[in-house]
Design an enzyme around this catalytic site. Sequence first.
Site, PDB file in Angstrom:
ATOM      1  N   PHE A 837      38.073  37.631  37.145  1.00  0.00           N
ATOM      2  CA  PHE A 837      38.251  37.243  35.898  1.00  0.00           C
ATOM      3  C   PHE A 837      37.595  38.391  35.075  1.00  0.00           C
ATOM      4  O   PHE A 837      36.659  39.330  35.521  1.00  0.00           O
ATOM      5  CB  PHE A 837      37.399  36.048  35.834  1.00  0.00           C
ATOM      6  CG  PHE A 837      37.200  35.883  34.112  1.00  0.00           C
ATOM      7  CD1 PHE A 837      38.324  35.517  33.336  1.00  0.00           C
ATOM      8  CD2 PHE A 837      36.044  35.688  33.836  1.00  0.00           C
ATOM      9  CE1 PHE A 837      38.060  35.153  31.881  1.00  0.00           C
ATOM     10  CE2 PHE A 837      35.729  35.327  32.137  1.00  0.00           C
ATOM     11  CZ  PHE A 837      36.672  35.203  31.530  1.00  0.00           C
ATOM     12  N   HIS A 838      38.395  38.743  33.958  1.00  0.00           N
ATOM     13  CA  HIS A 838      37.662  39.738  32.886  1.00  0.00           C
ATOM     14  C   HIS A 838      37.849  39.262  31.707  1.00  0.00           C
ATOM     15  O   HIS A 838      38.699  38.723  31.250  1.00  0.00           O
ATOM     16  CB  HIS A 838      38.761  41.114  33.074  1.00  0.00           C
ATOM     17  CG  HIS A 838      38.272  42.091  32.183  1.00  0.00           C
ATOM     18  ND1 HIS A 838      37.863  42.151  30.933  1.00  0.00           N
ATOM     19  CD2 HIS A 838      38.316  43.243  32.518  1.00  0.00           C
ATOM     20  CE1 HIS A 838      37.376  43.291  30.304  1.00  0.00           C
ATOM     21  NE2 HIS A 838      37.540  44.045  31.435  1.00  0.00           N
ATOM     22  N   SER A 839      36.537  38.866  31.212  1.00  0.00           N
ATOM     23  CA  SER A 839      36.306  38.357  29.879  1.00  0.00           C
ATOM     24  C   SER A 839      36.755  39.042  28.754  1.00  0.00           C
ATOM     25  O   SER A 839      36.855  40.308  29.072  1.00  0.00           O
ATOM     26  CB  SER A 839      34.979  37.860  29.809  1.00  0.00           C
ATOM     27  OG  SER A 839      34.523  37.454  28.402  1.00  0.00           O
TER      28      SER A 839
END
Length: 994
Positions: A837-839
Amino acid sequence: MASSKYKDKDAGVVVAFNGSWVSWLHTGAAYAAFLLALIVGMSLHYKKIVQNEHYGYPDEWFPSVSATIGDRYPERSVFMLFIAITSGPRFALVGLWYLLTAKPGRTLPKVVAGFGIFRTLTCGGWTYITSTDDHDWHDIFMISYLVATIPWTFGCLALSPPNPRAIKLRKYFAGAFFGTLVPLVYFFIQHKVHRVAGAYTIYAFFEWALVLLDVAFDAVSALDFDTFEVVIKDVKGASKGLSERCLYNTPSGYEQNAINEIMILKVCLSSANKSSVPTAVLEKEKERATGGVFSNGYSTSEALDIAADVYHGFVFWSVLTSLGLVVWYFPLWHMGISGYEALVMSTVSPFLLAIKPLRSLIVRNLRVAHLLSLAGVLAWLVKTPEYRLFTVGFGVSMGCLSWAATFYSESVHGPRLESRILAFTVGLLMSAIVKFAWQTNNPIWPIMHAENGGYNGIGFALAVLAALRFTRKAPLQADHAVEKKGGSSLLSAISIGGLLFGLHSLLSDTSTMILWVWDGYPIRGPVSNVHAWYTIVAMSIGVVSGVFAQGLVATWTTYGVACVGAALLTLYSQWLGYYGGLVLAAYLMAISVPLIANASRKSPAVTFGLGFFIYNFLVLFHVWVVAYAFVPGGPLVREHTDWIMITMMLSLGAGVSDLTSQNNSANKKARARRSTSNPHRKYHLGALGVLNIAFLSAAFLRFPTNDYKPYHGEDRVITAGIWTIHFSLDNDMWSSERRMRDLIKEMELDVVGLLESDLQRIIMGNRDTTQFLAEDLGMYVDYGPGPNKHTWGAALLSKFPIVNSTHHLLPSPVGELAPAIHATLDVYGSLVDVFVFHSGQEEDPEDRRLQSEYLAKLMGSSTRPSFLLSYLVTTPLEGNYNTYVSETSGMHDVDRSDWDRWCEYILFKGLRRVGYARVSRSTITDTELQVAKFVVPATQEDSAYAWGVDEGLRDRRVSEEEVPAGWRFPALFRGEGVRGHRYHVFDEPRYYNF
């Protein structure tokens, strides 16, 4: 078999026979070798030779060629005996073919004969050295044989005597042979990659068909050799014995020299076999049978011209596609507009051609202009990034200027203009193939050097030679009128802009469209390293169509079909979307020929200067749709790839409109005259064939053969890492894949999440780092949300099979889109979930809050052991951290005491965490590599323990000596480490109670 007429005339004739017997003997021995081996093998070892690495009888029930001829005794011996017998007639066949076709001053017969001999030798290589004996050499000989088959086949067609029946049969057998390659590859993929039961049996049938067709093609020579009489004559009477020779009053001393006497072979044309049909009629029959492609003979000089032209086109596309990369480096490190982006306008240099004296100067000095464009290749020698960018920008400006001037100067001569256009388009095809061979990098880009796989020096030397030959013919005219009656320069310029953008954005790399339609595991669509040839085939079909079917290509009907293809590619995933992409690929290559030809006959300053300006607009539009959070006016075009596709197709429609408006009878007659007897076409067709076989050779070498074994399987350990790779450009503007590979391998990562990994845009070079890493490291790969999903990318590499994966775009009402992968891995027989995941960015707190809630629910929905590899943009123990690490998600922090984090985090549940480390990045990227070690519970009791262990007990650290050797991190990175990589923050790994 002996001919009496020779016996009557010359008592020295020992035997004479018709030349066609050489072909029949070759055919019979070759078929006997394969078919007898098949009969013996199926009789003695049927179930053993139908067995493969995945299935046996009854799922597989027919053996492959390799299993039949190479695995067991006695069928292997039977095959080798008869294939040895075949070699004599085979060499004789090549020799007779040369004697039949050789004429004074012709080089092609010698070239074809050379390939025939080489092909015969390599056949012996792959038949006598089986894959069981030496897999590498078997493959080398096999690939060499297939490569040599291309020039042998087309050379035989080109040199065929005017025998319509023989030519027709050769066309049928050659077409069937190459057509069989497509289903052959398909079913091999079904067997090797998808492990479909029974697929190898179907593959075997196509493999046997290739053998039969290959031999049948050479068997056709019997129809041509019928004109030969092979005579073995004893010129000194040695075959009759001394006593008989004495009766003929042989000279004194003859007997003493008898043991030195020789027998010679004479090959004579048999007058009885000469056709009564006039040669001119037969030649016309041959021209009709071959479509006129082989009617003008071959010239080594012309072949070298085309090779140089294509390579020069390759160099142009290499330099043009590198510009975005070196421009991108600067906003990447400035985290916003840097000012260097203005260099994208280097391409509008054709505007200078509006100045008549300057236009004349450039056209009269095209060699100088083209040589100056090679500065873009030489740029790798410039170490300072800013100066390297300026050097590439200069090379691009000179390249665009010189090509526009070349098209303009050649526009007064249809065949020469067409040849230049084909050099331009086939050069793009070569660029895509070279990038495939280098796993989406180009070896002559300025971000490459010897340390990371570059071949810049060799590429530059060849580029100089190609440019000199490309410009060896003087321009036809420098000052002819720039405006022709009819048509619109504006419409033509718009079409050139759309065309260049389409070619660059979709076709400069074979994996781009495949990644557009990729949607995770299980695999339900094309795969980059397996199916990319379909893109190359579509492009090749487009080139041929653009040359031979311009009347069909430049119609509204064909344009409408292309629009449907563009819509399918944009709106659908998996195979349906890719099929649409293939239609669009063929159309873009086909329409290039009439559109560029049309633009060349108008004002080059308008058609190419304005055309490149429109292309630049589309390039920026292409970036704005994903970089909307960092550029002025970005939100207006946020996530609108569909608008880009519509704009591109409307631009091409402007060109079609301009072409159809000129469709009067005079123009039709002119086009008809231009379309006939273009001698360069056969060389370009040959170049397409060579490039396609080169691609297949690279694909064969890249075909996945890894065993995907984890590093410490005996300890049931998962070593997982998270790394933000900054688009695979290091601090000094070099491509960083190999350096990344080294660290991942030495840290013994079984699973790694990569962020900022989507490079499939013009500004990033249309690359895919994951292909190189996955193939070199022996890992499965999920690319994550594709380039048409408007993210900066998230990817997953795993030593463990990926059972299932889904892609998510998390809520992002204001800022950039946040990509996530949810994958299920088969880890030592247990299912384990992993999230990558990349916020969103710090500037968008509401986005990050919504994303944390979404991801927490997603992680909480899994009841399996899980871990998260992420970029969270939060302070430990504060704010959104407590959403990610919560009862909702069920996740635990890998180390709650590590307060020195802001971006990268590893969370887990249901696993025994045993180690955690932070490794410095050196100069590869701007973010460290974080790594954790987990043990997968072997039983339900272990799993219950891992879920229920007390938090305080779980966080108790222990010394390295207290954990098994297989659980420890590599000692290589202790202290000062290696290559700038070391354990930092804690200065050593941490180990925990287990």
